[in-house]
Motif scaffolding. Structure first.
Motif, mmCIF file in Angstrom:
data_model
loop_
_atom_site.group_PDB
_atom_site.id
_atom_site.type_symbol
_atom_site.label_atom_id
_atom_site.label_comp_id
_atom_site.label_asym_id
_atom_site.label_seq_id
_atom_site.Cartn_x
_atom_site.Cartn_y
_atom_site.Cartn_z
ATOM 1 N N UNK A 1 -42.218 37.550 -25.042
ATOM 2 C CA UNK A 1 -42.405 36.321 -23.329
ATOM 3 C C UNK A 1 -40.788 35.988 -23.443
ATOM 4 N N UNK A 2 -40.663 36.494 -21.747
ATOM 5 C CA UNK A 2 -39.055 35.967 -21.602
ATOM 6 C C UNK A 2 -39.275 34.469 -22.039
ATOM 7 N N UNK A 3 -37.699 33.721 -22.996
ATOM 8 C CA UNK A 3 -37.884 32.451 -22.276
ATOM 9 C C UNK A 3 -38.256 31.510 -23.767
ATOM 10 N N UNK A 4 -38.611 32.697 -24.693
ATOM 11 C CA UNK A 4 -39.672 32.379 -26.289
ATOM 12 C C UNK A 4 -38.548 32.347 -27.288
ATOM 13 N N UNK A 5 -39.034 31.336 -27.826
ATOM 14 C CA UNK A 5 -37.610 32.046 -29.392
ATOM 15 C C UNK A 5 -38.345 32.347 -30.792
ATOM 16 N N UNK A 6 -37.792 32.934 -31.013
ATOM 17 C CA UNK A 6 -38.874 34.019 -32.759
ATOM 18 C C UNK A 6 -38.758 32.831 -34.027
#
Length: 347
Positions: free
Chosen positions: A144-149
């Protein structure tokens, strides 16, 4: 009429059975036109089955089962790409500074380069993974855009004095603690719950293809694939240099090699009193000219001449370069050690 009805029923049952799987079945690879076209477009060896090629297109975020995703193949392909690229750079340019080697490694086998190669190969992306998806599409769970792994902590890669104040990370420590690009090892991304980016999935696919070729077709086919698709890409290594004080570095290099102290001399000039003067300056060590550069001032011409001299030294390439992997061939000639230089000037 009964035959058509039975065929419709059979197809509906097949589709219903495919929906229960996170990735396409092995049998579906034989029916995929996209997969056959990709196999032919890359001119892959005939010993590489389309079923394995279909597995390279399944990312771990799409199917967590290691028996069906490309994780193991990508791990092998990553090691092969790093090995072939490293031996090519070190044997072809034995005097390259480590920072330039890291940059060249990233240009040859970095994730951005691999993602660009996947696009050039015509690999299409699936909107969402699933058992009903065409096996010829790259399947992964999109981030998802803006999320971090979130990542698992990397083991045995923490520098012992990194938490101390005034601690300086040297270039040499990157060889021991960091990855092949000189970047800190971040650990394994947790893709089961979140997903990956398009760049990460594409890079894993290219690595997996390299590993699959090595497993099914052997070392010679894998190396030939690397030469055709990676070394064939033009890379101007001279543009990777970034000298802060070239005149000082050249002076120290001449002192280390036992050359006479470099001296800058004007070779020619024009328009000294005009708005756009041009000075051609040469750097000489005794009677030998090491480099030449032109600039709008004497200082600029001197700096460019020093840069040209340093590049001429670091970009030295011996004739008839042989890499260590050439000894794996059956008819290989006796090994002759490659040229090993002292390396860059430590400033």
């Amino acid at each position: 009429m009964d035959e058509k009805l039975s065929e419709i029923v059979r197809l509906s049952h097949t589709r219903h059975s495919q929906l229960q799987y996170p990735s396409p079945t092995v049998e579906a690879a034989q029916q995929s036109a996209k997969l056959a076209a990709l196999h032919a477009r890359l001119y892959l060896p005939s010993r590489l089955p389309v079923e394995t090629l279909a597995r390279t297109l399944v990312d771990a975020s799409a199917d967590p089962n290691t028996n069906f995703n490309n994780t193991s193949l990508a791990t092998l392909g990553h090691d092969l790409l790093s090995y072939y690229a490293t031996e090519h750079l070190i044997c072809t340019y034995p005097r390259l500074p480590l920072t330039v080697i890291f940059a060249a490694m990233y240009a040859y086998a970095g994730p951005k380069t691999l993602a660009a190669m996947a696009r050039e190969w015509g690999v299409e992306l699936a909107s969402a993974p699933g058992g009903e998806v065409d096996p010829g599409l790259l399947q992964f769970q999109r981030l998802e855009p803006g999320s971090e792994v979130p990542e698992t902590p990397a083991s045995d890669t923490v520098r012992p004095y990194e938490q101390q104040l005034n601690w300086r990370k040297t270039v040499t420590s990157k060889v021991f603690y960091d990855d092949e690009f000189g970047d800190p090892i971040k650990g394994t991304p947790n893709t089961t719950a979140t997903g990956v980016t398009t760049e990460q999935a594409s890079a894993e696919f290219v690595r997996a293809v390299m590993g699959a070729i090595y497993l099914h077709a052997g070392r010679a086919a894998a190396k030939r694939f690397f030469e055709q698709h990676f070394l064939s890409r033009h890379l101007n290594i001279s543009e990777l240099f970034n000298f802060r004080k070239p005149a000082r570095d050249l002076t120290r290099l001449c002192a280390r090699e036992g050359f006479e102290r470099p001296v800058a001399k004007i070779i020619s000039e024009t328009g000294r009193k005009s708005r756009h003067p041009v000075f051609v300056v040469g750097i000489f060590s005794g009677k030998d000219k090491l480099g030449e550069g032109a600039g709008a001032s004497l200082m600029e011409g001197r700096e460019r001449a020093a840069v040209a001299a340093l590049k001429g030294w670091y970009l030295y390439s011996p004739l008839s370069v042989r890499v260590p992997s050439a000894m794996e061939e059956a008819s290989a000639a006796p090994w002759k050690p490659v040229h090993v230089d002292l390396g860059e000037v430590v400033v």
